[in-house]
Design a protein around this motif. Structure first.
Motif, PDB file in Angstrom:
ATOM      1  N   SER A  68       0.842  -1.202   0.000  1.00 55.24           N
ATOM      2  CA  SER A  68       0.000   0.000   0.000  1.00 55.24           C
ATOM      3  C   SER A  68       0.875   1.250   0.000  1.00 55.24           C
ATOM      4  O   SER A  68       2.067   1.198   0.314  1.00 55.24           O
ATOM      5  CB  SER A  68      -0.921  -0.007   1.223  1.00 55.24           C
ATOM      6  OG  SER A  68      -0.166  -0.039   2.420  1.00 55.24           O
ATOM      7  N   GLU A  71      -1.974   8.463   0.301  1.00 58.63           N
ATOM      8  CA  GLU A  71      -2.708   9.317  -0.630  1.00 58.63           C
ATOM      9  C   GLU A  71      -1.788  10.391  -1.202  1.00 58.63           C
ATOM     10  O   GLU A  71      -0.922  10.923  -0.511  1.00 58.63           O
ATOM     11  CB  GLU A  71      -3.882   9.970   0.106  1.00 58.63           C
ATOM     12  CG  GLU A  71      -4.796  10.781  -0.782  1.00 58.63           C
ATOM     13  CD  GLU A  71      -5.983  11.347  -0.022  1.00 58.63           C
ATOM     14  OE1 GLU A  71      -6.812  12.026  -0.647  1.00 58.63           O
ATOM     15  OE2 GLU A  71      -6.066  11.119   1.211  1.00 58.63           O
ATOM     16  N   GLU A  74      -0.737   8.432  -6.122  1.00 59.68           N
ATOM     17  CA  GLU A  74      -1.416   7.582  -7.100  1.00 59.68           C
ATOM     18  C   GLU A  74      -0.746   7.618  -8.480  1.00 59.68           C
ATOM     19  O   GLU A  74      -0.663   6.596  -9.167  1.00 59.68           O
ATOM     20  CB  GLU A  74      -2.885   8.008  -7.232  1.00 59.68           C
ATOM     21  CG  GLU A  74      -3.750   7.666  -6.041  1.00 59.68           C
ATOM     22  CD  GLU A  74      -3.669   8.724  -4.941  1.00 59.68           C
ATOM     23  OE1 GLU A  74      -4.464   8.632  -3.986  1.00 59.68           O
ATOM     24  OE2 GLU A  74      -2.816   9.643  -5.047  1.00 59.68           O
ATOM     25  N   SER A  75      -0.276   8.762  -8.905  1.00 56.66           N
ATOM     26  CA  SER A  75       0.295   8.898 -10.250  1.00 56.66           C
ATOM     27  C   SER A  75       1.796   8.615 -10.301  1.00 56.66           C
ATOM     28  O   SER A  75       2.391   8.633 -11.382  1.00 56.66           O
ATOM     29  CB  SER A  75       0.022  10.314 -10.780  1.00 56.66           C
ATOM     30  OG  SER A  75       0.633  11.287  -9.940  1.00 56.66           O
ATOM     31  N   ASP A 106      -1.252  -1.576 -10.537  1.00 53.22           N
ATOM     32  CA  ASP A 106      -1.460  -0.520  -9.548  1.00 53.22           C
ATOM     33  C   ASP A 106      -2.944  -0.197  -9.445  1.00 53.22           C
ATOM     34  O   ASP A 106      -3.553   0.314 -10.389  1.00 53.22           O
ATOM     35  CB  ASP A 106      -0.670   0.726  -9.948  1.00 53.22           C
ATOM     36  CG  ASP A 106      -0.745   1.818  -8.891  1.00 53.22           C
ATOM     37  OD1 ASP A 106      -1.274   1.546  -7.789  1.00 53.22           O
ATOM     38  OD2 ASP A 106      -0.272   2.945  -9.165  1.00 53.22           O
ATOM     39  N   LYS A 108      -5.136   2.234  -8.117  1.00 61.97           N
ATOM     40  CA  LYS A 108      -5.024   3.590  -7.578  1.00 61.97           C
ATOM     41  C   LYS A 108      -6.194   3.957  -6.679  1.00 61.97           C
ATOM     42  O   LYS A 108      -6.066   4.840  -5.829  1.00 61.97           O
ATOM     43  CB  LYS A 108      -4.890   4.583  -8.732  1.00 61.97           C
ATOM     44  CG  LYS A 108      -3.622   4.364  -9.558  1.00 61.97           C
ATOM     45  CD  LYS A 108      -3.521   5.339 -10.705  1.00 61.97           C
ATOM     46  CE  LYS A 108      -2.238   5.094 -11.505  1.00 61.97           C
ATOM     47  NZ  LYS A 108      -2.107   6.020 -12.660  1.00 61.97           N
ATOM     48  N   THR A 109      -7.312   3.278  -6.852  1.00 56.71           N
ATOM     49  CA  THR A 109      -8.460   3.542  -5.981  1.00 56.71           C
ATOM     50  C   THR A 109      -8.190   3.035  -4.568  1.00 56.71           C
ATOM     51  O   THR A 109      -8.433   3.714  -3.573  1.00 56.71           O
ATOM     52  CB  THR A 109      -9.727   2.871  -6.538  1.00 56.71           C
ATOM     53  OG1 THR A 109      -9.978   3.369  -7.857  1.00 56.71           O
ATOM     54  CG2 THR A 109     -10.934   3.155  -5.653  1.00 56.71           C
ATOM     55  N   ARG A 111      -5.188   2.268  -3.559  1.00 56.77           N
ATOM     56  CA  ARG A 111      -3.805   2.666  -3.281  1.00 56.77           C
ATOM     57  C   ARG A 111      -2.969   1.453  -2.857  1.00 56.77           C
ATOM     58  O   ARG A 111      -2.294   1.445  -1.824  1.00 56.77           O
ATOM     59  CB  ARG A 111      -3.746   3.776  -2.223  1.00 56.77           C
ATOM     60  CG  ARG A 111      -4.397   5.067  -2.671  1.00 56.77           C
ATOM     61  CD  ARG A 111      -3.938   6.260  -1.833  1.00 56.77           C
ATOM     62  NE  ARG A 111      -4.252   6.090  -0.420  1.00 56.77           N
ATOM     63  CZ  ARG A 111      -5.423   6.400   0.121  1.00 56.77           C
ATOM     64  NH1 ARG A 111      -6.396   6.879  -0.651  1.00 56.77           N
ATOM     65  NH2 ARG A 111      -5.631   6.244   1.411  1.00 56.77           N
TER      66      ARG A 111
END
Length: 362
Positions: A68, A71, A74-75, A106, A108-109, A111
């Motif tokens: 994990s 926040e 993500e990118s 990945d 991203k939602t 993480r």
């Protein structure tokens, strides 16, 4: 500028700083802490998440390593690496999601980025790092991968039964797993057992299979009804664990056909009496005798309570007889008689009775 993880010399410089502290006893503590931080940055010390992720896989199979991240990242590029995580140690990145036997995804939602390592070998065991690329020092989480052989078990429980019968497989487990999901599968490969489960504790009935979990006794029982010879083979009882490999016990089931049944064909006449002879082993002289009717022994119906059927013992000849006082057309069919409550081959007799009309002469 981005730095991969390298050997950290912070410990060496801490020793240096202790001596420096001794010599500069009047220096402010805050200044020394700042100096230590600056030196560690220069040496590219790793920034690691708290704790170690422990992962266990099976030799020859694949394993997922999930990490994990916070926040805001993500990118950012993610990767899995070994050793010092230099450029040559990076195994796969989200920029190149598949490389050799590694692939990465990945989410991203959630993480969470997951790396799948396939075709595991013993040399794949060891320390890994989940990395998030950023300016300055990358963010790392340590991963410890252990491997086990994809086979089970040192001890195997052997069970024998017969076609058409039901059989129960009793699977013990430790009390600490009483609330864990349980399941059973065919074969002896732990890695695929849960995916190929015949039944689980989440779905206690599945066709001929039923699972009951006795948490007080620490056992779960799988009952298989209407056995066939195809049910013979290896089974694994499994207890699911979250962060470790599941726990298994092994069972070998052998389903025998009724190869040794004594079969007798008898003809009778409507309205006439008929005597059926039922031999039994000498050692069963004092055991209870049975007579039932039906195509299958395990599901035949007891008829000894009908007044027209009378059991007469004959201990001296190791047999008993069943006298039907007055035959009816409905009496035709398959009967089973014997002296063994377990009804094992050789200890009972199969009787096929046909009933015809009485012939009349003009």
């Amino acid at each position: 500028m981005t730095f991969r993880k390298s050997n950290c010399g912070c410990d060496i410089f801490r020793i240096f700083l202790v001596r420096f502290l001794f010599l500069q006893s009047k220096a402010k503590m805050g200044t020394l802490q700042n100096l230590l931080f600056t030196i560690c940055i220069a040496l590219r010390c790793v920034t690691s998440a708290v704790g170690v992720i422990h992962v266990t896989g099976y030799v020859g199979r694949e394993v997922n390593v999930s990490c994990s991240y916070d926040e805001g990242y993500e990118s950012y590029e993610k990767y899995l690496c070994k050793n010092d995580c230099g450029d040559s140690d990076v195994l796969v990145t989200t920029s190149e999601s598949r490389k050799n036997k590694y692939r990465i995804n990945d989410d991203k939602t959630a993480r969470i980025f997951t790396t799948t390592i396939s075709d595991l070998h013993s040399e794949d065991a060891g320390k890994y790092w989940c990395g998030v690329t950023r300016n300055g020092k990358d963010i790392y989480t340590e991963v410890e991968l252990k491997l086990a052989q994809d086979s089970c078990c040192d001890t195997v429980t052997k069970i024998e039964s017969y076609e058409g019968f039901s059989e129960s497989i009793v699977c013990p487990y430790e009390s600490r797993y009483q609330n864990n999901p349980k399941y059973i599968c065919r074969g002896n490969r732990p890695s695929t057992c849960l995916q190929q489960a015949l039944i689980t504790s989440d779905n206690k009935q599945n066709g001929r299979f039923r699972l009951d979990d006795d948490k007080l006794l620490g056992t779960f029982t799988v009952n298989i009804s209407s056995l066939t010879k195809n049910d013979s083979g290896s089974y694994l009882c499994g207890v699911k664990r979250n962060s470790e490999l599941d726990v298994f016990s092994a069972v070998e089931l052998k389903v025998k056909e009724w190869c040794c049944v004594k079969s007798i064909k008898i003809k009778g006449t409507v309205g006439q009496p008929l005597s059926l002879q039922c031999p039994y082993p000498p050692q069963h002289q004092d055991k209870g005798k049975f007579l039932c009717k039906g195509e299958q022994l395990n599901s035949c119906k007891d008829i000894t309570n009908q007044s027209r059927f009378q059991l007469e013992g004959n201990g001296s000849f190791s047999s008993f007889s069943v006298v039907i006082t007055k035959l009816e057309e409905a009496d035709a069919g398959t009967y089973w008689c014997g002296s063994d409550s377990e009804r094992r081959p050789g200890n009972y007799t199969k009787i096929q009775l046909s009933v015809g009309e009485m012939k009349t002469f003009k």
